[in-house]
Scaffold this motif. Structure first.
Motif, PDB file in Angstrom:
ATOM      1  N   LEU A 200     -14.274  16.358   5.121  1.00  0.00           N
ATOM      2  CA  LEU A 200     -15.189  15.788   4.142  1.00  0.00           C
ATOM      3  C   LEU A 200     -15.434  14.307   4.421  1.00  0.00           C
ATOM      4  N   GLY A 202     -18.131  11.345   2.570  1.00  0.00           N
ATOM      5  CA  GLY A 202     -19.220  11.157   1.606  1.00  0.00           C
ATOM      6  C   GLY A 202     -19.579   9.695   1.403  1.00  0.00           C
ATOM      7  N   GLN A 204     -22.193   7.017  -1.178  1.00  0.00           N
ATOM      8  CA  GLN A 204     -23.185   6.813  -2.239  1.00  0.00           C
ATOM      9  C   GLN A 204     -24.189   5.796  -1.725  1.00  0.00           C
ATOM     10  N   THR A 300     -22.179  20.102   7.624  1.00  0.00           N
ATOM     11  CA  THR A 300     -23.321  20.045   6.701  1.00  0.00           C
ATOM     12  C   THR A 300     -23.509  18.635   6.173  1.00  0.00           C
ATOM     13  N   LEU A 301     -24.668  18.430   5.593  1.00  0.00           N
ATOM     14  CA  LEU A 301     -24.945  17.217   4.828  1.00  0.00           C
ATOM     15  C   LEU A 301     -25.693  17.687   3.581  1.00  0.00           C
ATOM     16  N   GLU A 302     -25.083  17.479   2.420  1.00  0.00           N
ATOM     17  CA  GLU A 302     -25.698  17.917   1.171  1.00  0.00           C
ATOM     18  C   GLU A 302     -25.835  16.743   0.209  1.00  0.00           C
ATOM     19  N   VAL A 303     -27.006  16.631  -0.400  1.00  0.00           N
ATOM     20  CA  VAL A 303     -27.176  15.691  -1.502  1.00  0.00           C
ATOM     21  C   VAL A 303     -26.508  16.312  -2.735  1.00  0.00           C
ATOM     22  N   ASN A 304     -25.548  15.614  -3.310  1.00  0.00           N
ATOM     23  CA  ASN A 304     -24.841  16.133  -4.484  1.00  0.00           C
ATOM     24  C   ASN A 304     -25.426  15.628  -5.794  1.00  0.00           C
ATOM     25  N   GLY A 305     -26.219  14.567  -5.720  1.00  0.00           N
ATOM     26  CA  GLY A 305     -26.808  14.050  -6.949  1.00  0.00           C
ATOM     27  C   GLY A 305     -27.812  12.959  -6.646  1.00  0.00           C
ATOM     28  N   LYS A 326     -25.726  10.481  -4.211  1.00  0.00           N
ATOM     29  CA  LYS A 326     -24.433  10.768  -3.587  1.00  0.00           C
ATOM     30  C   LYS A 326     -24.636  11.877  -2.572  1.00  0.00           C
ATOM     31  N   THR A 328     -22.507  14.237   0.530  1.00  0.00           N
ATOM     32  CA  THR A 328     -21.256  14.534   1.241  1.00  0.00           C
ATOM     33  C   THR A 328     -21.550  15.420   2.436  1.00  0.00           C
ATOM     34  N   ARG A 330     -19.691  18.099   5.145  1.00  0.00           N
ATOM     35  CA  ARG A 330     -18.527  18.914   5.510  1.00  0.00           C
ATOM     36  C   ARG A 330     -18.409  18.848   7.013  1.00  0.00           C
ATOM     37  N   PHE A 363     -16.848   7.248   0.109  1.00  0.00           N
ATOM     38  CA  PHE A 363     -15.932   8.013  -0.743  1.00  0.00           C
ATOM     39  C   PHE A 363     -14.696   8.408   0.068  1.00  0.00           C
ATOM     40  N   ASP A 364     -13.767   9.085  -0.614  1.00  0.00           N
ATOM     41  CA  ASP A 364     -12.588   9.627   0.070  1.00  0.00           C
ATOM     42  C   ASP A 364     -13.010  10.486   1.242  1.00  0.00           C
TER      43      ASP A 364
ATOM     44  N   ASN B 225     -30.577  23.667  -1.082  1.00  0.00           N
ATOM     45  CA  ASN B 225     -30.128  22.746  -2.124  1.00  0.00           C
ATOM     46  C   ASN B 225     -31.366  22.230  -2.865  1.00  0.00           C
ATOM     47  N   LEU B 227     -31.898  19.771  -4.622  1.00  0.00           N
ATOM     48  CA  LEU B 227     -32.131  18.328  -4.450  1.00  0.00           C
ATOM     49  C   LEU B 227     -32.833  18.041  -3.127  1.00  0.00           C
ATOM     50  N   HIS B 228     -32.399  18.715  -2.063  1.00  0.00           N
ATOM     51  CA  HIS B 228     -33.102  18.543  -0.794  1.00  0.00           C
ATOM     52  C   HIS B 228     -34.540  19.055  -0.914  1.00  0.00           C
ATOM     53  N   GLY B 308     -30.733  15.391 -11.056  1.00  0.00           N
ATOM     54  CA  GLY B 308     -30.171  16.607 -10.501  1.00  0.00           C
ATOM     55  C   GLY B 308     -28.789  16.335  -9.956  1.00  0.00           C
ATOM     56  N   GLY B 309     -27.894  17.309 -10.133  1.00  0.00           N
ATOM     57  CA  GLY B 309     -26.552  17.176  -9.595  1.00  0.00           C
ATOM     58  C   GLY B 309     -25.713  16.196 -10.371  1.00  0.00           C
ATOM     59  N   PHE B 310     -24.773  15.598  -9.668  1.00  0.00           N
ATOM     60  CA  PHE B 310     -23.749  14.758 -10.286  1.00  0.00           C
ATOM     61  C   PHE B 310     -24.095  13.288 -10.141  1.00  0.00           C
ATOM     62  N   LYS B 316     -18.511  14.373  -6.627  1.00  0.00           N
ATOM     63  CA  LYS B 316     -18.369  15.768  -7.055  1.00  0.00           C
ATOM     64  C   LYS B 316     -19.154  16.589  -6.051  1.00  0.00           C
ATOM     65  N   VAL B 318     -20.926  19.084  -5.423  1.00  0.00           N
ATOM     66  CA  VAL B 318     -21.696  20.164  -6.025  1.00  0.00           C
ATOM     67  C   VAL B 318     -22.995  20.382  -5.248  1.00  0.00           C
TER      68      VAL B 318
END
Lengths: 459, 459
Positions: A200, A202, A204, A300-305, A326, A328, A330, A363-364, B225, B227-228, B308-310, B316, B318
């Motif tokens: 992981l 991530g 912001q 992967t690269l995903e927008v989480n928010g 945000k 993250t 994988r 992020f972590d 996703n 958001l994407h 959208g999302g967190f 998070k 998500v």
């Protein structure tokens, strides 16, 4: 001693074992809430008592900057491998409480399932390892392997104290294999050994434009809109098929052998069923990879928010001062989280829209983890499952990340075997968490068998 | 009667006028709050009394589905043009109350500024028109033009009842010019006549993916996703310079003459000052257009919000089930809001990402408004300002939208003259709203003069 003896032992002791497990589950050891600090101590003390009763030695409560780590061992199998069993005695919070059919810390058995917070994640699974040891010592007076337990109280809050503890106690924790039962099976009656997790990384992204929100009528068209700017950045990360456009992102991805991919293809994964379960009409992603491969072996690269501007009811014609997102990633072997974050930063810098400032917060991070799927310790676990469940074991990876697994792998440097007995349907982290007692009964026998299987592994 | 007489009249009556305006400002006629329903009625009754006192006739409170419209007229200037004066007696809410230095409905004069909710927007400006009529009737016994007042109580909530009222009373409201004082000057001592406003068309875009939020580790890379997906849609709307990519978007934009653009260039608009005021280091937008032109004569598309999302603290992982965005376009002549919304919808349909559903909701629409800047009624207003302020009048457009202005223009079909006396710094819609009494004093004279100027216009 043989399998029949062990089966009889667990049958004879079933009621006593369940009562003992219930007494463990009654301790509300919620690690994230300071009001439960004393309960964390109670949980650790309960473990010391129970580990000692099982015949383990050197049981100790080791203080950390956070909640304590519990340690115990049995080291009398001279010349035999050593297994380090990791688990955790802390649990998730229980909100929303009103959705629980029976109280979270008042365990009940219904329909051969044990309901309580922690029943599956992870007290129930930790308990099985302790009882397997106790059974073998009761029946045989000895174990076929050396064994060490390390049980932490901060897994549900991201294991902040554990890496330092492991680093400081490398010698004490040295072993040949780490066994962790904190994951799930493939489905009811379908055992799985997980040998890989994604890592992981991530960040912001904060975009700042004008010093305050502007009226979109008075300024629209002449001032860069931070929302448009963040959209421009986010859109640049992937193409329309989800292939990541960050320069060098895939450079360190270790190729996966045709043989391993053939194993994935042979798994009885039902795509239509999966799509229906999550409510999508079509799947998505990189061409040339299956659903399983996209989630297990591809980064992967995903927008989480995303947030910015007005999101209430109706319309507000604002050109907002700021926008934030945000994301993250994988990661898969041999991607390094620090390297990926550096590449993400360089990408954002190269794609920075005009007229705004862009700040990035990290992020972590967690490294990906992989024990080769043909490693003897992994294959041995598969045999133990197969003997009890009477069906072939699936060798799987997982798309998620358990950073502490990668930390074990990295700090201690010996293979990790994930032997899970949970089911995805068991509401871990949610109201009405439960544990199927079928897997409790079978799991005790799988774990006992694995101690024998492991005893034959080269050290 | 001459300018000196009028000046003397307003000086002599200044204290009485201010006291009378204060009594108007003490009525908390907040149209959006049902607890002030009776105050709305009080506001209308106050107007009837004051209009009648001014010498206007046929004063009536006309009920609508919402708050009442107040009407009055004086129609004895045979053969002369008729002016319809529009204004509103409702005000914005006053929250946050604790930020007001003196209570919003307890008017105070400090430093030659009148502080109260509605002082500038719009009671103070409405009051000036009433007092100009009263002054001329007192001094002359007659007006140089016919005049009608239409004062509504729902401007601050979007004028929901007014279009129907205007439609139903077309004959009663027929006139040659509409004069509205509900906008601002270019700056202190810098009068402006606004002859154009942009229109408005907005949509909300809702993207739905899986039926619930997913774990980005378990599903990331294999499930679209939302958001994407919304980022992909939003990014497709504009290029990196803000030029709108929606097919046909600019088709109906009426060219602006070189002469009119030269007038804009001649305005003393200070770009560096503007940039500093809003806190940006560089401006933005379509090449070939100035800051003023981008906000006055070019259509725009701005994202007003994304959600959208967190978006809480930290991370998070998500993959959210849904994402949403609001966008609005500012329109210029001859763009039509319905046509633009149809084009936006077609664009979204053509750019719909795979694996999600997309729904579109329309918002309120408003047509752009434009009275040719060389229209005699506009130029006459410029002359009146100039005589009083002793500086050239700026002829401006505005980037914002006042939908009711376009509705007047469309339903009644005669030119609208926006003669504003407010200043951008006067906190309308915010705590400590106030009105510079310098512009109250001068405005009374400008308006009085305009009635004479307008009397010479061809009908």
């Amino acid at each position: 001693m043989n399998a029949t003896q062990i089966d009889k032992y667990f049958k004879d002791h079933r009621q006593a074992h369940l009562e003992e497990l219930k007494s463990f589950l009654r301790i509300p050891s919620v690690s994230s809430l300071s009001e439960h600090k004393a309960d964390m101590q109670k949980g650790a003390e309960w473990l010391i008592k129970s580990l000692t009763k099982a015949g383990l030695e050197n049981a100790s409560i080791d203080e950390t900057d956070g909640h304590p780590v519990v340690y115990a061992d049995w080291l009398h199998a001279e010349g035999k491998p050593t297994i380090l069993v990791y688990g955790h005695y802390d649990v998730q919070p229980v909100d929303p409480l009103h959705l629980w059919e029976t109280p979270p810390f008042d365990p009940h058995v219904r329909d051969n399932k044990l309901y309580a917070r922690g029943a599956s994640d992870d007290k129930g699974q930790v308990f099985m390892h302790m009882k397997a040891v106790e059974a073998l010592l009761d029946l045989n007076g000895e174990l076929p392997v050396n064994i060490k337990f390390i049980l932490e109280g901060e897994e549900e809050i991201g294991s902040p104290s554990l890496p330092k503890y492991v680093e400081d106690n490398k010698d004490k924790l040295s072993a040949d294999i780490i066994v962790i039962s904190d994951t799930g099976m493939q489905g009811p009656g379908r055992p799985a050994v997980c040998y890989g997790l994604r890592g992981l990384a991530g960040i912001q992204i904060d975009v700042n434009g004008p010093k305050g929100d502007l009226h979109s009528g008075l300024y629209g068209g002449a001032v860069q809109n931070p929302l448009h700017a963040i959209v421009e950045i986010l859109e640049s990360f992937r193409d329309k098929e989800g292939v990541i456009q960050v320069e060098g992102f895939y450079d360190d991805v270790r190729p996966v052998s045709d043989e391993e991919r053939a194993e994935f293809a042979a798994l009885d994964f039902d795509l239509e069923n999966e799509k229906q379960a999550i409510g999508i009409s079509e799947d998505f992603g990189e061409k040339g990879y299956s659903f399983v491969e996209r989630t297990w072996i591809r980064p992967t690269l995903e927008v989480n928010g995303i947030t910015g501007g007005f999101s209430g009811e109706g319309i507000k014609t604002v050109l907002p001062a700021e926008a934030s997102s945000k994301i993250t990633c994988r990661l898969v072997p041999d991607q390094d989280p620090d390297d990926i974050i550096a590449k993400l930063k360089a990408h954002v810098e190269a794609h920075k829209p005009a007229g705004v400032t862009v700040d990035i917060t990290e992020f972590d991070k967690g490294k990906p983890f992989l024990t080769p799927y043909d490693h003897p310790a992994i294959q041995a676990a598969g045999r133990s499952y197969e003997k009890v469940y009477q069906v072939p074991t699936a060798f799987t990876r997982m798309g998620g990340s358990i950073p502490i697994v990668a930390a074990f792998d990295e700090i201690l440097g010996f293979p990790v075997v994930l032997m899970g007995f949970g089911l995805a349907s068991e509401n871990f982290h949610a109201p009405n968490e439960h544990f199927h007692l079928e897997n409790f009964d079978k799991g005790l026998r799988v774990i006992s068998d694995y101690l024998f299987e492991a005893s034959t592994l080269g050290q």
